[in-house]
Structures are given as structure tokens and as C-alpha cells.
Design an enzyme around this catalytic site. Structure first.
Site, PDB file in Angstrom:
ATOM      1  N   HIS A 129       1.227  -1.641  -0.160  1.00 31.56           N
ATOM      2  CA  HIS A 129       0.384   0.218   0.162  1.00 31.56           C
ATOM      3  C   HIS A 129       1.618   1.106   0.157  1.00 31.56           C
ATOM      4  O   HIS A 129       2.061   1.335  -0.303  1.00 31.56           O
ATOM      5  CB  HIS A 129      -1.227  -0.642   1.682  1.00 31.56           C
ATOM      6  CG  HIS A 129      -0.060   0.000   1.993  1.00 31.56           C
ATOM      7  ND1 HIS A 129       0.386   0.863   3.075  1.00 31.56           N
ATOM      8  CD2 HIS A 129       0.495  -1.069   3.420  1.00 31.56           C
ATOM      9  CE1 HIS A 129       1.134   0.599   4.281  1.00 31.56           C
ATOM     10  NE2 HIS A 129       1.019  -0.533   3.827  1.00 31.56           N
ATOM     11  N   GLY A 130       0.600   1.911   0.340  1.00 26.86           N
ATOM     12  CA  GLY A 130       1.254   3.483   0.030  1.00 26.86           C
ATOM     13  C   GLY A 130       2.050   3.643   0.691  1.00 26.86           C
ATOM     14  O   GLY A 130       3.519   4.394   0.321  1.00 26.86           O
TER      15      GLY A 130
END
Length: 166
Positions: A18-19
Site C-alpha cells: 500500500h502507500g
């Protein structure tokens, strides 16, 4: 004899890639990310979402646990590798199949009924604790609990983790 693959980090994160993973990739300076997860290895939709947050010049593989444990030994010397799994059980399965595991970043395990709070981001159930104890006691693994490469939030949660695993 096979040379040991250059695994920079193994991270447990239920969200997988994810980010925040971008920060780890940059900080570790890796050129290959392996998402070792039985479910995601065959889920094109999840893979597409995860591909969108990995820099294009970094290789990305979605392999099941068994394939990851086998293929890691074929890694080229030039590959520096970041491995992400979703649970302590998955890291234990890798270790049991011969994957070289030394230090594990216990990053994000969501709260659920029956899980004990280690930190704001880490909650362990009995299965998680058993897997981590086995990794520590049988495979000599150490743990860190940094949530990101730029944070210095790991010390308190690592103390909590060690108390819970006693």
C-alpha cells in the site's frame, strides 16, 4: 552451494502493499518486491491495486508461500528484495520451507475479537503469538515493530511484543 539471497526485509502487514510500502521500498533501496500471499497470488484485481503504488523501476512478484520459499534461492546477486506477507503464520510457513528468515518487521496486524493489543497498529491472536514464538525460538528470528522507515516508534511496541510473547 547456493548463495543466500539478498533479502533486505520481511514485513508482516495485513494490507500487504500500500502507500506506506513505497516508503519502505525507497528506504531499503530494493529493486524487487515479493508479495508472498496464497490469496493475492491468484487475484488480479488485488495485484492491479498493489502495482499502482510500486515504482515502475522496481520488480514486483505475486507468489504463493510455497513458490516464494522455492524461488528465492534463484535470486540473482544483483537483486535486493523486500518481502511482504500478511500474517505471522505466513512467515512461519516460509521459514519451515527453508526461506532465510532472520529479522521480521511486525508492521500491521488489525484488531479483531480475541486479539491482544501490542501497539496502535499491531494486535496478536493466539495463532499469531504461537507463530512468532516459533520463529523466535526455533528459527532464531528477531523482530522490529517500526511502522515506517522514518518513524522511531518501534521501541515501546517492541517491548510490548516481547512481553506478550514470553
Amino acid at each position: 552451494m547456493e548463495t543466500k539471497p539478498n533479502v533486505k526485509m520481511i514485513r508482516i502487514d495485513e494490507r500487504l502493499i500500500h502507500g506506506q510500502g513505497q516508503l519502505w521500498i525507497k528506504s531499503l533501496g530494493v529493486n524487487l518486491v515479493i508479495c508472498a500471499n496464497d490469496k493475492v497470488s491468484s487475484d488480479g484485481m488485488q495485484q492491479s491495486l498493489m502495482k499502482s503504488v510500486v515504482p515502475q523501476d522496481v520488480g514486483l512478484r505475486f507468489w504463493n508461500i510455497e513458490r516464494t520459499a522455492k524461488v528465492i534461492w534463484k535470486a540473482a546477486d544483483t537483486q535486493s528484495i523486500f518481502v511482504v506477507v500478511s500474517s505471522p503464520k505466513d512467515v512461519l510457513a516460509l521459514a519451515e520451507q527453508g526461506f532465510p528468515v532472520k529479522e521480521i518487521n511486525v508492521g500491521n496486524i488489525h484488531a479483531k475479537t480475541g486479539k491482544e493489543k501490542v501497539s496502535q497498529f499491531i494486535y496478536l491472536g493466539e495463532e499469531d503469538k504461537l507463530a512468532l514464538r516459533t520463529l523466535r525460538d526455533k528459527y532464531g528470528c528477531t523482530f522490529n515493530t517500526k511502522t515506517s522507515p522514518v518513524s522511531n516508534d518501534g521501541a515501546q511496541s517492541l517491548d510490548n511484543l516481547e512481553k506478550i510473547l514470553k
